[in-house]
Design a protein around this motif. Structure first.
Motif, short mmCIF file in Angstrom:
data_model
loop_
_atom_site.label_atom_id
_atom_site.label_comp_id
_atom_site.label_asym_id
_atom_site.label_seq_id
_atom_site.Cartn_x
_atom_site.Cartn_y
_atom_site.Cartn_z
N SER A 154 -8.04 -3.13 2.09
CA SER A 154 -7.06 -1.93 2.59
C SER A 154 -5.84 -2.59 3.38
O SER A 154 -5.69 -3.75 3.61
N GLU B 57 -12.32 6.56 14.36
CA GLU B 57 -12.27 7.48 12.91
C GLU B 57 -11.78 6.34 11.83
O GLU B 57 -12.03 6.54 10.72
N THR B 58 -10.79 5.59 12.30
CA THR B 58 -10.05 4.97 11.38
C THR B 58 -10.32 3.42 11.13
O THR B 58 -10.67 2.94 9.81
N LEU C 252 -3.86 3.41 8.80
CA LEU C 252 -4.26 3.12 7.71
C LEU C 252 -3.58 3.47 6.63
O LEU C 252 -3.24 4.78 6.71
N LYS D 185 -13.38 2.25 10.80
CA LYS D 185 -14.40 2.26 9.53
C LYS D 185 -14.15 1.86 8.08
O LYS D 185 -14.55 1.65 7.24
N ASN D 186 -12.78 2.56 8.03
CA ASN D 186 -12.26 2.46 6.62
C ASN D 186 -11.16 1.18 6.58
O ASN D 186 -10.71 1.04 5.59
N VAL D 187 -11.12 0.54 7.51
CA VAL D 187 -10.35 -0.93 7.71
C VAL D 187 -11.28 -2.03 6.98
O VAL D 187 -11.89 -2.64 7.70
N THR D 188 -11.27 -2.04 5.73
CA THR D 188 -12.31 -2.87 4.90
C THR D 188 -11.25 -3.85 4.21
O THR D 188 -10.01 -3.86 4.12
N ASP E 132 -11.95 0.67 -1.72
CA ASP E 132 -13.25 0.90 -2.06
C ASP E 132 -14.04 -0.19 -1.82
O ASP E 132 -13.81 -1.19 -2.73
N THR F 145 -6.78 2.72 1.51
CA THR F 145 -8.13 2.28 1.62
C THR F 145 -8.34 1.51 0.42
O THR F 145 -7.65 1.40 -0.59
#
Length: 461
Positions: free
Chosen positions: A71, A62-63, A98, A65-68, A103, A101
């Motif tokens: 972030s 879950e997490t 996380l 994919k938002n570690v971009t 964008d 985030t």
């Protein structure tokens, strides 16, 4: 379990050591085998720390994919030897959190080179880049080196005022400070006796005059703070707000002043090279391939003493065609200073005894009545980096100089009184901190070596 910085883990971290680390994501690569490589940076050094985060970490699916890029995350884990050649160690995560985030579509710092002009527009994010992170660390090391130099020599650190009623340089390029301004009342018609300070006040262009008070009372001292000049110059060498280092020394005459300035420059450069080797190598590799060579030239050569008159003669006989013509009585320009240091002498020099007509009122007059005991330290690639002088300690001569430059002696009554009550020979100099950072980093634009540049038509952030 401690919470070290990335720099400490990369330099001293030992395999098997548990760690907790936080920072900002530079990149993420996912493996088909169910784990991810994350490059983390926290600003403590140039290098990134590689994190290995596998699917056994709680909440991974879950997490991750938002570690971009951009972030912020926190992980706990264990230091391991890295099988890769690019790093000695890496950290294998046992937990992943996380924090914030970023964008992907709007985050402006993607994995590519950005122009310095573009990065000035996003000064709130540019410290996350390699270049500006390195500049921040070099500024920090240089600041510490400056304080260290003076503190080791027994100098007193003095805080001089930001708001002043004295124009130290006499150029009139000062930012006015007032509570009286209104759209329907032009500044010239204002009654300054009704203003906040009861008189016309401005942001300081120098802390020198106030530093002289302390130098003639408690001994050697120095200032290190912001100064302001309303000079409408939109060039790569000018800022409206910049930092100055200004030592003042009682009983110093010009030769002692020149020696202190030389020792100061060499000492600060050596300490920065010692404290920031990776950052300095980066500047040499990526910004200017002559940076380390230039700094070596400065630290390993004694600064030659050359009179202004001799320098003018050298320039006149050089056979070069100058953009700004050379003649005795004219101030030197950057092209002249760089020719002297880079082509003629090929090392740092200190020019002294300048014409009195081009120097401020406080510089001591020589017996020839044509020159003053001024000095400029010139270094390769920058030109002038320090300006200074022996100060005029004679009351009558100082009073005449003020009148000569159309200054009102009543506004400098306290400065004149220093020459009436136990006056002594004394000297000092000023170094623009951003000029020093240009020298250390090889950067070409002074707006890129201060966190938030203030220039004509620009006061963002």
């Amino acid at each position: 379990m401690d919470r070290p910085r990335v720099s400490r883990i990369l330099s001293d971290g030992q395999p098997g050591e548990p760690v907790e680390i936080s920072g900002w994501v530079r990149t993420r690569r996912d493996s088909k085998d169910g784990f991810s490589f994350v490059e983390l940076n926290d600003g403590s050094c140039m290098a990134n720390l590689q994190l290995v985060i596998d699917s056994s970490v709680p909440g991974y699916a879950e997490t991750i994919k938002n570690v971009t890029t951009g972030s912020s995350i926190k992980i706990t884990g264990e230091i391991k030897e890295s099988p890769g050649k690019k790093q000695r160690v890496e950290v294998h995560a046992s937990t992943l959190e996380l924090i914030g985030t970023a964008d992907v579509e709007s985050y402006p710092l993607q994995k590519k080179r950005h122009s310095f002009e573009f990065l000035r527009e996003i000064a709130h994010l540019r410290p996350r880049t390699n270049t500006f992170g390195a500049i921040a660390r070099v500024r920090n090391a240089a600041s510490a080196a400056i304080h260290n130099f003076f503190q080791e020599r027994g100098f007193l650190y003095v805080h001089t005022p930001v708001i002043t009623t004295s124009d130290c340089e006499g150029a009139g390029e000062m930012f006015q400070v007032t509570t009286l301004l209104h759209d329907d009342k032009p500044p010239k018609s204002l009654d300054y006796t009704e203003d906040f300070f009861g008189k016309r006040a401005s942001l300081t262009v120098s802390g020198q005059l106030e530093a002289e008070i302390y130098a003639t009372s408690v001994g050697e001292c120095y200032t290190f703070g912001p100064t302001f000049r309303a000079e409408n110059s939109n060039t790569t060498r000018h800022l409206a707000e910049f930092w100055m280092i200004e030592p003042e020394m009682p009983f110093y005459e010009l030769p002692q002043n020149m020696q202190l300035a030389e020792d100061f420059v060499r000492s600060v450069i050596k300490m920065v090279l010692e404290k920031c080797p990776d950052d300095m190598q980066f500047f040499n590799d990526r910004i200017d391939k002559t940076v380390l060579e230039t700094l070596k030239n400065i630290t390993e050569n004694e600064f030659l003493r050359v009179s202004y008159t001799d320098a003018i003669e050298i320039l006149e006989q050089s056979g070069k065609k100058w953009e700004y013509p050379v003649s005795w009585g004219q101030d030197l320009q950057s092209e002249h200073e760089r020719f002297l240091t880079e082509q003629h002498f090929k090392q740092p020099i200190i020019l002294f005894d300048y014409p009195r007509t081009i120097k401020p009122f406080y510089m001591r007059c020589n017996d020839d009545n044509k020159t003053v005991r001024a000095m400029d330290v010139l270094v390769p690639r920058i030109g002038e980096i320090i300006g200074g002088s022996q100060r005029e300690e004679r009351y009558d001569v100082l009073l005449d100089r003020m009148k000569e430059q159309d200054l009102n002696p009543d506004e400098y009554w306290w400065y004149l009184e220093l020459r009436k009550f136990g006056s002594v020979p004394h000297s000092g100099f000023g170094l623009g901190f951003e000029r020093l950072i240009l020298l250390l980093t090889g950067m070409q634009n002074i707006r890129d070596v201060i966190p938030f540049p203030r220039t004509p038509k620009n006061a963002e952030f």
